[in-house]
Design a protein around this motif. Structure first.
Motif, PDB file in Angstrom:
ATOM      1  N   SER A 187       7.962  -6.558 -12.075  1.00 46.92           N
ATOM      2  CA  SER A 187       7.168  -5.506 -12.686  1.00 46.92           C
ATOM      3  C   SER A 187       6.705  -6.003 -14.046  1.00 46.92           C
ATOM      4  N   LEU A 188       5.397  -5.968 -14.271  1.00 49.44           N
ATOM      5  CA  LEU A 188       4.814  -6.499 -15.505  1.00 49.44           C
ATOM      6  C   LEU A 188       5.275  -7.931 -15.751  1.00 49.44           C
ATOM      7  N   GLY A 189       5.427  -8.658 -14.658  1.00 48.73           N
ATOM      8  CA  GLY A 189       5.748 -10.070 -14.770  1.00 48.73           C
ATOM      9  C   GLY A 189       7.205 -10.395 -15.002  1.00 48.73           C
ATOM     10  N   ARG A 190       8.072  -9.371 -15.016  1.00 47.94           N
ATOM     11  CA  ARG A 190       9.489  -9.624 -15.267  1.00 47.94           C
ATOM     12  C   ARG A 190      10.322  -9.241 -14.059  1.00 47.94           C
ATOM     13  N   PRO A 191      11.385  -9.986 -13.745  1.00 46.35           N
ATOM     14  CA  PRO A 191      12.240  -9.665 -12.602  1.00 46.35           C
ATOM     15  C   PRO A 191      13.003  -8.367 -12.818  1.00 46.35           C
ATOM     16  N   ASP A 192      13.224  -7.635 -11.720  1.00 47.34           N
ATOM     17  CA  ASP A 192      13.864  -6.332 -11.849  1.00 47.34           C
ATOM     18  C   ASP A 192      15.299  -6.419 -12.347  1.00 47.34           C
ATOM     19  N   TRP A 193      15.980  -7.543 -12.102  1.00 47.53           N
ATOM     20  CA  TRP A 193      17.366  -7.631 -12.567  1.00 47.53           C
ATOM     21  C   TRP A 193      17.446  -7.761 -14.087  1.00 47.53           C
ATOM     22  N   VAL A 194      16.346  -8.036 -14.741  1.00 40.25           N
ATOM     23  CA  VAL A 194      16.303  -7.966 -16.205  1.00 40.25           C
ATOM     24  C   VAL A 194      15.906  -6.569 -16.652  1.00 40.25           C
ATOM     25  N   TRP A 195      14.916  -5.996 -15.975  1.00 41.13           N
ATOM     26  CA  TRP A 195      14.484  -4.634 -16.308  1.00 41.13           C
ATOM     27  C   TRP A 195      15.644  -3.634 -16.227  1.00 41.13           C
TER      28      TRP A 195
ATOM     29  N   TRP B 274      12.909  -2.539 -24.973  1.00 40.91           N
ATOM     30  CA  TRP B 274      11.730  -3.314 -24.604  1.00 40.91           C
ATOM     31  C   TRP B 274      10.554  -2.951 -25.500  1.00 40.91           C
ATOM     32  N   VAL B 275       9.727  -3.926 -25.815  1.00 40.39           N
ATOM     33  CA  VAL B 275       8.504  -3.672 -26.593  1.00 40.39           C
ATOM     34  C   VAL B 275       7.345  -4.422 -25.955  1.00 40.39           C
ATOM     35  N   GLY B 276       6.164  -3.857 -26.118  1.00 45.14           N
ATOM     36  CA  GLY B 276       4.968  -4.556 -25.666  1.00 45.14           C
ATOM     37  C   GLY B 276       4.403  -5.398 -26.795  1.00 45.14           C
ATOM     38  N   LEU B 277       3.875  -6.555 -26.458  1.00 46.55           N
ATOM     39  CA  LEU B 277       3.278  -7.422 -27.466  1.00 46.55           C
ATOM     40  C   LEU B 277       1.865  -6.967 -27.790  1.00 46.55           C
ATOM     41  N   ASP B 278       1.536  -6.953 -29.036  1.00 44.37           N
ATOM     42  CA  ASP B 278       0.181  -6.618 -29.464  1.00 44.37           C
ATOM     43  C   ASP B 278      -0.742  -7.802 -29.181  1.00 44.37           C
ATOM     44  N   PRO B 279      -1.728  -7.639 -28.296  1.00 45.09           N
ATOM     45  CA  PRO B 279      -2.602  -8.778 -27.954  1.00 45.09           C
ATOM     46  C   PRO B 279      -3.309  -9.384 -29.152  1.00 45.09           C
TER      47      PRO B 279
ATOM     48  N   ALA C 287       1.233  -7.424 -19.808  1.00 40.90           N
ATOM     49  CA  ALA C 287       1.697  -7.961 -18.538  1.00 40.90           C
ATOM     50  C   ALA C 287       3.133  -8.443 -18.626  1.00 40.90           C
ATOM     51  N   LYS C 288       3.552  -8.867 -19.808  1.00 43.61           N
ATOM     52  CA  LYS C 288       4.928  -9.288 -20.020  1.00 43.61           C
ATOM     53  C   LYS C 288       5.381  -8.725 -21.349  1.00 43.61           C
ATOM     54  N   ILE C 289       6.599  -8.287 -21.415  1.00 44.68           N
ATOM     55  CA  ILE C 289       7.126  -7.765 -22.668  1.00 44.68           C
ATOM     56  C   ILE C 289       8.457  -8.438 -22.959  1.00 44.68           C
ATOM     57  N   VAL C 290       8.819  -8.425 -24.210  1.00 47.74           N
ATOM     58  CA  VAL C 290      10.036  -9.094 -24.634  1.00 47.74           C
ATOM     59  C   VAL C 290      11.104  -8.049 -24.917  1.00 47.74           C
ATOM     60  N   PHE C 291      12.338  -8.488 -24.938  1.00 44.64           N
ATOM     61  CA  PHE C 291      13.419  -7.549 -25.165  1.00 44.64           C
ATOM     62  C   PHE C 291      14.437  -8.153 -26.123  1.00 44.64           C
ATOM     63  N   TYR C 292      15.306  -7.300 -26.626  1.00 46.79           N
ATOM     64  CA  TYR C 292      16.333  -7.750 -27.541  1.00 46.79           C
ATOM     65  C   TYR C 292      17.486  -6.762 -27.496  1.00 46.79           C
ATOM     66  N   PRO C 293      18.653  -7.124 -28.015  1.00 49.50           N
ATOM     67  CA  PRO C 293      19.798  -6.219 -27.929  1.00 49.50           C
ATOM     68  C   PRO C 293      19.487  -4.851 -28.531  1.00 49.50           C
ATOM     69  N   GLU C 294      20.036  -3.851 -27.917  1.00 48.50           N
ATOM     70  CA  GLU C 294      19.779  -2.472 -28.319  1.00 48.50           C
ATOM     71  C   GLU C 294      20.145  -2.245 -29.787  1.00 48.50           C
ATOM     72  N   ASN C 295      19.253  -1.572 -30.493  1.00 48.64           N
ATOM     73  CA  ASN C 295      19.464  -1.178 -31.893  1.00 48.64           C
ATOM     74  C   ASN C 295      19.557  -2.358 -32.855  1.00 48.64           C
ATOM     75  N   VAL C 296      19.024  -3.505 -32.459  1.00 48.97           N
ATOM     76  CA  VAL C 296      18.984  -4.674 -33.343  1.00 48.97           C
ATOM     77  C   VAL C 296      17.531  -5.092 -33.515  1.00 48.97           C
TER      78      VAL C 296
END
Length: 336
Positions: free
Chosen positions: A242-250, A257-262, A306-315
């Motif tokens: 989904s949006l280019g990322r595997p579901d086991w990460v989602w 999760w955040v979307g990147l500003d193009p 299409a792809k978004i990046v993630f990071y530990p919660e509340n960091v």
């Protein structure tokens, strides 16, 4: 087929829930991964909460670099426990430089696990035997808590299945040396195989998430009756994107999760790698790495990233955009 009829007796149950109950009375759990399948590391990381609640306090990782001068089971990365994150360096390890292994380590340290290395580092014994000796030594010195080992592939085999003519696997040796019957868990048999072909049982399972297969008598599926060398097989469903990322990460609830500003890529030469780090970490393993071949990949046909990046919660996060020439641009994101 006769084996299909026999296998139909087994029904999938939620793996995390099953193991949360199953591991309450266990002293030693050995769970293996396929080194090229990060989803196996995601599963172990998610299981750590239940294991810690059940009294497990020590996590041995095959991937950690041992200190061969002081005890082999000691860490070469002597400040890892206090620092709380792995270095992007062989000092911590090699496989530890993969994001999901790095995240497994972060989660373990966050929960309060003490990490230890057990990889063989001498030629005194065959590799699996030396690993087992290191595990035995650590368990003798740390008898106050339960132990989890995360290893690769067949190291979890606890029977006398020969590794080769004169050698056996880690779990077999640990069982003999410690007198403890470990709960052994194998992840790769019922995971999709893109090149070698799936297990004939894989396509017979219908489950949406990681599962343990159990029949009405409570018997767990761990291979065909004459080929059972571990206690439990974990089923992982086919990966969907989904949006280019595997579901086991989602599906990992530990991350935001955040979307990147193009527009951040207006002056960027492609292709690029996007590396995400928790704010304040120094020379650490990225929490996430994704790549873009062109700016067109950033938005899908509906205009969403299409792809978004993630990071530990509340960091808060620092995001590096690195092109093929090594030029780096830094973005920062704050978590409200």
């Amino acid at each position: 087929r006769e084996d299909s009829l026999w296998f139909s007796e087994f029904e999938p149950v939620n793996a995390e829930e099953y193991l949360a109950e199953k591991t309450k009375d266990e002293q030693l759990v050995i769970i293996s991964e396929a080194h090229h399948k990060p989803q196996h590391r995601v599963f172990t990381a998610e299981l750590l909460d239940e294991l810690y609640e059940n009294g497990f306090r020590y996590l041995g990782l095959e991937a950690l670099t041992p200190d061969v001068v002081n005890h082999t089971e000691s860490l070469l990365d002597t400040t890892l426990q206090k620092r709380g994150y792995p270095l992007n360096s062989p000092i911590t390890g090699i496989y530890t430089q993969e994001p999901q292994m790095g995240n497994l380590i972060r989660r373990a340290l966050e929960l309060g696990f003490e990490l230890f290395a057990y990889e063989a580092a001498t030629n005194d014994y065959e590799r699996d035997l030396e690993q087992a000796i290191n595990v035995q030594r650590f368990m003798t010195d740390h008898s106050d808590g339960k132990v989890v080992l995360h290893c690769g592939w067949y190291h979890a085999v606890e029977t006398d299945l020969p590794k080769r003519k004169d050698a056996n696997y880690l779990a077999f040796h640990v069982k003999n040396l410690t007198g403890i019957d470990p709960l052994t868990i194998y992840q790769d048999a019922l995971t999709e195989h893109l090149t070698s072909g799936n297990s004939p049982y894989f396509d017979l399972v219908k489950a949406d998430g990681p599962s343990v297969l159990v029949n009405k008598k409570g018997k767990v599926f761990n291979g065909e009756p004459d080929n059972q060398h571990v206690d439990i097989f974990i089923y992982h469903p086919p990966t969907r994107y989904s949006l280019g990322r595997p579901d086991w990460v989602w599906n990992d609830e530990r991350y935001s999760w955040v979307g990147l500003d193009p527009t951040s890529f207006n002056d960027t030469n492609f292709p690029v790698l996007i590396k995400t780090f928790p704010e304040g970490e120094v020379n650490s393993v990225p929490v996430d790495i994704i790549d873009f071949s062109s700016k067109d990949e950033i938005l899908n046909e509906d205009g969403f990233p299409a792809k978004i990046v993630f990071y530990p919660e509340n960091v808060n996060a620092e995001i590096f955009i690195v092109n093929q020439n090594g030029k780096k641009k830094t973005l920062s994101y704050s978590v409200d």
